[in-house]
Scaffold this motif. Structure first.
Motif, PDB file in Angstrom:
ATOM      1  N   LYS A   1      10.611  -6.573  -3.167  1.00  0.00           N
ATOM      2  CA  LYS A   1      10.126  -5.423  -3.933  1.00  0.00           C
ATOM      3  C   LYS A   1       8.898  -4.747  -3.330  1.00  0.00           C
ATOM      4  O   LYS A   1       8.647  -3.569  -3.576  1.00  0.00           O
ATOM      5  N   ASP A   2       8.129  -5.469  -2.525  1.00  0.00           N
ATOM      6  CA  ASP A   2       6.947  -4.861  -1.896  1.00  0.00           C
ATOM      7  C   ASP A   2       7.154  -4.614  -0.401  1.00  0.00           C
ATOM      8  O   ASP A   2       6.182  -4.499   0.358  1.00  0.00           O
ATOM      9  N   SER A   3       8.399  -4.500   0.009  1.00  0.00           N
ATOM     10  CA  SER A   3       8.686  -4.315   1.433  1.00  0.00           C
ATOM     11  C   SER A   3       8.052  -3.036   1.991  1.00  0.00           C
ATOM     12  O   SER A   3       7.719  -2.963   3.178  1.00  0.00           O
ATOM     13  N   SER A   4       7.860  -2.051   1.126  1.00  0.00           N
ATOM     14  CA  SER A   4       7.262  -0.785   1.582  1.00  0.00           C
ATOM     15  C   SER A   4       5.799  -0.973   1.992  1.00  0.00           C
ATOM     16  O   SER A   4       5.241  -0.154   2.735  1.00  0.00           O
ATOM     17  N   LYS A   5       5.186  -2.036   1.516  1.00  0.00           N
ATOM     18  CA  LYS A   5       3.779  -2.306   1.836  1.00  0.00           C
ATOM     19  C   LYS A   5       3.628  -3.237   3.041  1.00  0.00           C
ATOM     20  O   LYS A   5       2.509  -3.500   3.487  1.00  0.00           O
ATOM     21  N   SER A   6       4.742  -3.721   3.520  1.00  0.00           N
ATOM     22  CA  SER A   6       4.692  -4.658   4.637  1.00  0.00           C
ATOM     23  C   SER A   6       4.228  -3.956   5.905  1.00  0.00           C
ATOM     24  O   SER A   6       4.663  -2.854   6.231  1.00  0.00           O
ATOM     25  N   THR A   7       3.307  -4.606   6.598  1.00  0.00           N
ATOM     26  CA  THR A   7       2.819  -4.090   7.874  1.00  0.00           C
ATOM     27  C   THR A   7       2.846  -5.220   8.900  1.00  0.00           C
ATOM     28  O   THR A   7       3.009  -6.397   8.539  1.00  0.00           O
TER      29      THR A   7
ATOM     30  N   ALA B   1      -3.412  -6.856  -0.445  1.00  0.00           N
ATOM     31  CA  ALA B   1      -2.666  -5.675   0.045  1.00  0.00           C
ATOM     32  C   ALA B   1      -1.521  -5.334  -0.871  1.00  0.00           C
ATOM     33  O   ALA B   1      -1.078  -4.165  -0.902  1.00  0.00           O
ATOM     34  N   LEU B   2      -1.028  -6.300  -1.618  1.00  0.00           N
ATOM     35  CA  LEU B   2       0.122  -6.045  -2.488  1.00  0.00           C
ATOM     36  C   LEU B   2      -0.276  -5.629  -3.908  1.00  0.00           C
ATOM     37  O   LEU B   2       0.602  -5.372  -4.731  1.00  0.00           O
ATOM     38  N   LYS B   3      -1.547  -5.569  -4.186  1.00  0.00           N
ATOM     39  CA  LYS B   3      -1.967  -5.174  -5.529  1.00  0.00           C
ATOM     40  C   LYS B   3      -1.642  -3.719  -5.803  1.00  0.00           C
ATOM     41  O   LYS B   3      -1.701  -2.878  -4.902  1.00  0.00           O
TER      42      LYS B   3
END
Length: 254
Positions: free
Chosen positions: A176-182, A252-254
């Motif tokens: 669900k947080d793949s868009s925030k992955s760097t 970073a995921l908050k």
């Protein structure tokens, strides 16, 4: 055999016999060992009037011995309480630690009583030296408790907790947080895994190795405990970094 001779023999054999099997406790999970203060030769008794003035009377030696034994008795009682309360120590490690700590506690109490009753200055000085040479409270016994508790806690609790957190964060970064992955977060995730492994490797054999060390070995080689201290330092640093990596990802995921 003199009373002091009996003490010396007993310190050698009583790690398995002086008080028998006693139910006591182990060190706080990641607590540090106190400074390794015992040394050879034993320090000369010092005057309350000045730390560098060597004491030359029976009373002076007895006062200095009372201070030294009381300090160790307090430290040993504190260590015993912590070992007893530690739920992560294996039964065999807890038993071994408590036996060692209680044997040293009995030795300190015996020495305190004997030196207080000494009537000869030369004998009092011999007995005083025994506090530091026969019983290695700060050089062996208490560090053993800290290192063994650390090893057991990492193995039975900390590594599993951090692994579960790493798995959870990995799932979020790929879900669900793949868009925030760097790339940086993925690197932190990879490092979390590596640091957990580093901690596990560092504590492998730490409990058994440190528990096998004896005051007699330390007398012959003052470096005998250094490898265990180094392993504990490595493990703590790895755990700290793993937590830092996980915190970076969570933030970073908050």
């Amino acid at each position: 055999m003199t009373e002091l001779g009996v003490l010396s023999v007993n310190r050698t054999i009583t790690r398995s016999s002086i008080l028998g099997v006693v139910a006591i406790t182990a060190f706080a999970a990641l607590g540090s060992a106190p400074a390794f203060a015992d040394a050879t030769p034993a320090p000369a008794p010092t005057s309350t009037a000045g730390p560098t003035k060597t004491l030359r009377t029976l009373t002076n030696v007895q006062e200095s011995a009372a201070t030294a034994t009381a300090k160790r008795i307090t430290s040993l009682n504190t260590a015993i309480t912590k070992v007893t309360a530690n739920a992560f120590l294996t039964a065999s490690n807890k038993s071994a630690l408590l036996e060692n700590l209680n044997n040293d506690l009995a030795g300190m109490n015996t020495l305190a009583t004997k030196i207080a009753a000494d009537t000869d200055l030369a004998q009092a000085k011999i007995d005083y030296a025994t506090i530091f040479t026969t019983y290695r409270v700060y050089s062996v016994s208490i560090p053993q408790a800290a290192y063994t508790a650390l090893a057991n806690t990492v193995t039975s609790k900390t590594a599993a907790q951090l692994t579960a957190e790493q798995t959870r964060l990995s799932g979020l970064l790929s879900g669900k947080d793949s868009s925030k992955s760097t790339a940086a977060l993925q690197a932190s995730l990879t490092d979390t895994t590596a640091q957990i492994g580093n901690a596990g490797s560092a504590v492998a054999g730490l409990a058994a190795g440190s528990l096998a060390a004896t005051p007699e070995q330390y007398d012959g080689n003052h470096d005998v405990m250094k490898p265990f201290k180094a392993s504990a330092t490595t493990a703590r640093a790895a755990l700290k970094q793993a937590r830092t990596d996980a915190k970076t990802i969570r933030s970073a995921l908050k």
